[in-house]
Motif scaffolding. Structure first.
Motif, PDB file in Angstrom:
ATOM      1  N   ILE A   1       0.849  -1.191   0.000  1.00 47.84           N
ATOM      2  CA  ILE A   1       0.000   0.000   0.000  1.00 47.84           C
ATOM      3  C   ILE A   1       0.886   1.242   0.000  1.00 47.84           C
ATOM      4  O   ILE A   1       0.597   2.224  -0.667  1.00 47.84           O
ATOM      5  N   VAL A   2       1.977   1.181   0.775  1.00 48.61           N
ATOM      6  CA  VAL A   2       2.936   2.286   0.881  1.00 48.61           C
ATOM      7  C   VAL A   2       4.330   1.742   0.609  1.00 48.61           C
ATOM      8  O   VAL A   2       4.696   0.680   1.112  1.00 48.61           O
ATOM      9  N   ILE A   3       5.094   2.470  -0.182  1.00 45.19           N
ATOM     10  CA  ILE A   3       6.524   2.224  -0.332  1.00 45.19           C
ATOM     11  C   ILE A   3       7.193   3.496   0.169  1.00 45.19           C
ATOM     12  O   ILE A   3       6.877   4.591  -0.297  1.00 45.19           O
ATOM     13  N   TYR A   4       8.074   3.351   1.148  1.00 43.95           N
ATOM     14  CA  TYR A   4       8.658   4.548   1.749  1.00 43.95           C
ATOM     15  C   TYR A   4      10.176   4.498   1.739  1.00 43.95           C
ATOM     16  O   TYR A   4      10.780   3.429   1.690  1.00 43.95           O
ATOM     17  N   HIS A   5      10.752   5.691   1.758  1.00 45.33           N
ATOM     18  CA  HIS A   5      12.191   5.832   1.942  1.00 45.33           C
ATOM     19  C   HIS A   5      12.483   7.241   2.450  1.00 45.33           C
ATOM     20  O   HIS A   5      11.598   8.087   2.487  1.00 45.33           O
ATOM     21  N   SER A   6      13.710   7.455   2.833  1.00 42.81           N
ATOM     22  CA  SER A   6      14.074   8.778   3.346  1.00 42.81           C
ATOM     23  C   SER A   6      14.997   9.488   2.366  1.00 42.81           C
ATOM     24  O   SER A   6      15.640   8.863   1.530  1.00 42.81           O
ATOM     25  N   HIS A   7      15.000  10.809   2.490  1.00 42.59           N
ATOM     26  CA  HIS A   7      15.988  11.657   1.829  1.00 42.59           C
ATOM     27  C   HIS A   7      16.802  12.290   2.945  1.00 42.59           C
ATOM     28  O   HIS A   7      16.243  12.947   3.821  1.00 42.59           O
ATOM     29  N   THR A   8      18.102  12.090   2.897  1.00 43.61           N
ATOM     30  CA  THR A   8      18.953  12.548   4.000  1.00 43.61           C
ATOM     31  C   THR A   8      19.562  13.923   3.768  1.00 43.61           C
ATOM     32  O   THR A   8      20.068  14.530   4.710  1.00 43.61           O
ATOM     33  N   HIS A   9      19.523  14.395   2.526  1.00 45.43           N
ATOM     34  CA  HIS A   9      20.143  15.689   2.214  1.00 45.43           C
ATOM     35  C   HIS A   9      19.248  16.583   1.358  1.00 45.43           C
ATOM     36  O   HIS A   9      19.739  17.474   0.665  1.00 45.43           O
ATOM     37  N   SER A  10      17.948  16.324   1.390  1.00 44.55           N
ATOM     38  CA  SER A  10      17.042  17.138   0.578  1.00 44.55           C
ATOM     39  C   SER A  10      15.624  17.040   1.113  1.00 44.55           C
ATOM     40  O   SER A  10      15.347  16.265   2.019  1.00 44.55           O
ATOM     41  N   GLN A  11      14.766  17.816   0.502  1.00 43.21           N
ATOM     42  CA  GLN A  11      13.363  17.793   0.909  1.00 43.21           C
ATOM     43  C   GLN A  11      12.710  16.467   0.499  1.00 43.21           C
ATOM     44  O   GLN A  11      13.265  15.703  -0.288  1.00 43.21           O
ATOM     45  N   ALA A  12      11.526  16.227   1.018  1.00 40.41           N
ATOM     46  CA  ALA A  12      10.777  15.005   0.733  1.00 40.41           C
ATOM     47  C   ALA A  12      10.031  15.155  -0.588  1.00 40.41           C
ATOM     48  O   ALA A  12       8.833  15.441  -0.622  1.00 40.41           O
ATOM     49  N   TYR A  13      10.753  14.986  -1.680  1.00 37.76           N
ATOM     50  CA  TYR A  13      10.161  15.040  -3.020  1.00 37.76           C
ATOM     51  C   TYR A  13      10.892  14.019  -3.888  1.00 37.76           C
ATOM     52  O   TYR A  13      12.124  13.898  -3.784  1.00 37.76           O
ATOM     53  N   PRO A  14      10.178  13.273  -4.736  1.00 41.35           N
ATOM     54  CA  PRO A  14      10.835  12.222  -5.519  1.00 41.35           C
ATOM     55  C   PRO A  14      11.943  12.756  -6.424  1.00 41.35           C
ATOM     56  O   PRO A  14      11.738  13.722  -7.163  1.00 41.35           O
ATOM     57  N   SER A  15      13.090  12.104  -6.354  1.00 42.95           N
ATOM     58  CA  SER A  15      14.189  12.429  -7.257  1.00 42.95           C
ATOM     59  C   SER A  15      13.909  11.779  -8.615  1.00 42.95           C
ATOM     60  O   SER A  15      13.003  10.952  -8.761  1.00 42.95           O
ATOM     61  N   HIS A  16      14.706  12.149  -9.591  1.00 49.02           N
ATOM     62  CA  HIS A  16      14.590  11.544 -10.924  1.00 49.02           C
ATOM     63  C   HIS A  16      14.725  10.020 -10.808  1.00 49.02           C
ATOM     64  O   HIS A  16      13.965   9.264 -11.428  1.00 49.02           O
ATOM     65  N   THR A  17      15.671   9.567  -9.988  1.00 42.25           N
ATOM     66  CA  THR A  17      15.889   8.134  -9.795  1.00 42.25           C
ATOM     67  C   THR A  17      14.683   7.491  -9.131  1.00 42.25           C
ATOM     68  O   THR A  17      14.259   6.396  -9.522  1.00 42.25           O
ATOM     69  N   ASP A  18      14.099   8.155  -8.120  1.00 44.91           N
ATOM     70  CA  ASP A  18      12.894   7.626  -7.470  1.00 44.91           C
ATOM     71  C   ASP A  18      11.791   7.385  -8.494  1.00 44.91           C
ATOM     72  O   ASP A  18      11.113   6.355  -8.471  1.00 44.91           O
ATOM     73  N   VAL A  19      11.609   8.330  -9.389  1.00 36.82           N
ATOM     74  CA  VAL A  19      10.556   8.230 -10.403  1.00 36.82           C
ATOM     75  C   VAL A  19      10.858   7.078 -11.360  1.00 36.82           C
ATOM     76  O   VAL A  19       9.960   6.302 -11.710  1.00 36.82           O
ATOM     77  N   GLN A  20      12.103   6.939 -11.765  1.00 42.73           N
ATOM     78  CA  GLN A  20      12.488   5.873 -12.694  1.00 42.73           C
ATOM     79  C   GLN A  20      12.243   4.482 -12.107  1.00 42.73           C
ATOM     80  O   GLN A  20      11.893   3.549 -12.824  1.00 42.73           O
ATOM     81  N   TYR A  21      12.435   4.338 -10.785  1.00 42.28           N
ATOM     82  CA  TYR A  21      12.326   3.027 -10.142  1.00 42.28           C
ATOM     83  C   TYR A  21      10.940   2.747  -9.564  1.00 42.28           C
ATOM     84  O   TYR A  21      10.721   1.684  -8.986  1.00 42.28           O
ATOM     85  N   ALA A  22      10.010   3.657  -9.695  1.00 41.54           N
ATOM     86  CA  ALA A  22       8.655   3.467  -9.154  1.00 41.54           C
ATOM     87  C   ALA A  22       7.896   2.486 -10.047  1.00 41.54           C
ATOM     88  O   ALA A  22       7.547   2.813 -11.177  1.00 41.54           O
ATOM     89  N   THR A  23       7.641   1.289  -9.523  1.00 40.74           N
ATOM     90  CA  THR A  23       7.035   0.234 -10.341  1.00 40.74           C
ATOM     91  C   THR A  23       5.690  -0.266  -9.820  1.00 40.74           C
ATOM     92  O   THR A  23       5.148  -1.222 -10.357  1.00 40.74           O
ATOM     93  N   GLU A  24       5.177   0.344  -8.778  1.00 43.44           N
ATOM     94  CA  GLU A  24       3.906  -0.091  -8.194  1.00 43.44           C
ATOM     95  C   GLU A  24       2.887   1.049  -8.336  1.00 43.44           C
ATOM     96  O   GLU A  24       2.752   1.885  -7.438  1.00 43.44           O
TER      97      GLU A  24
END
Length: 146
Positions: free
Chosen positions: A75-98
């Motif tokens: 239902i939820v896939i979560y992760h943290s960003h340690t050096h930036s705001q909570a917004y999907p990076s380009h890589t996050d978007v590329q790997y989003a498969t659900e």
């Protein structure tokens, strides 16, 4: 909109703080087609990176099989960003498969500390959604209609 129990939010934040400065990651499973996040499953970030996460493939296979046996889905896939705001990076978007999942990002960066945001990522499109944190869940029917 994502409705999520405060205990799950607190558990994600605690995990993110503990794993900092490495990005944390995990899923919250729930009954198939329910949109009801119930069971938090911390995952190993095999990348051990401050700016990237990758599920351990062996663990992911095991968790997805277990969810299938329990008639659950992520239902939820979560992760943290340690050096930036909570917004999907380009890589996050590329790997989003659900496409049915809510993608939660927790920032542990001092500027945005404990910021939690949720997104739907479908076919590389990012749509931010409202997060409603609750102390108890309403009936399943009310949640499905929300």
């Amino acid at each position: 909109m994502l409705t999520i129990h405060t205990k799950l939010v607190n558990a994600m934040i605690a995990q993110a703080r503990q794993d900092h400065p490495i990005e944390t990651c995990g899923i919250i499973a729930g009954p198939v087609k329910s949109n009801l996040p119930l069971r938090l499953i911390p995952m190993r970030n095999i990348a051990q990176s401050e700016d990237f996460f990758e599920f351990d493939s062996q663990q992911q296979l095991q968790v997805w099989r277990e969810m299938e046996q329990r008639d659950e889905e992520p239902i939820v896939i979560y992760h943290s960003h340690t050096h930036s705001q909570a917004y999907p990076s380009h890589t996050d978007v590329q790997y989003a498969t659900e496409p049915q999942a809510h993608y939660i990002i927790i920032s542990t960066d001092q500027t945005y500390e404990d910021e939690i945001r949720s997104f739907r990522i479908v076919e590389k499109m990012v749509i931010e959604e409202r997060v409603r944190i609750v102390k108890t869940y309403q009936s399943d029917l009310e949640l499905m209609l929300a």
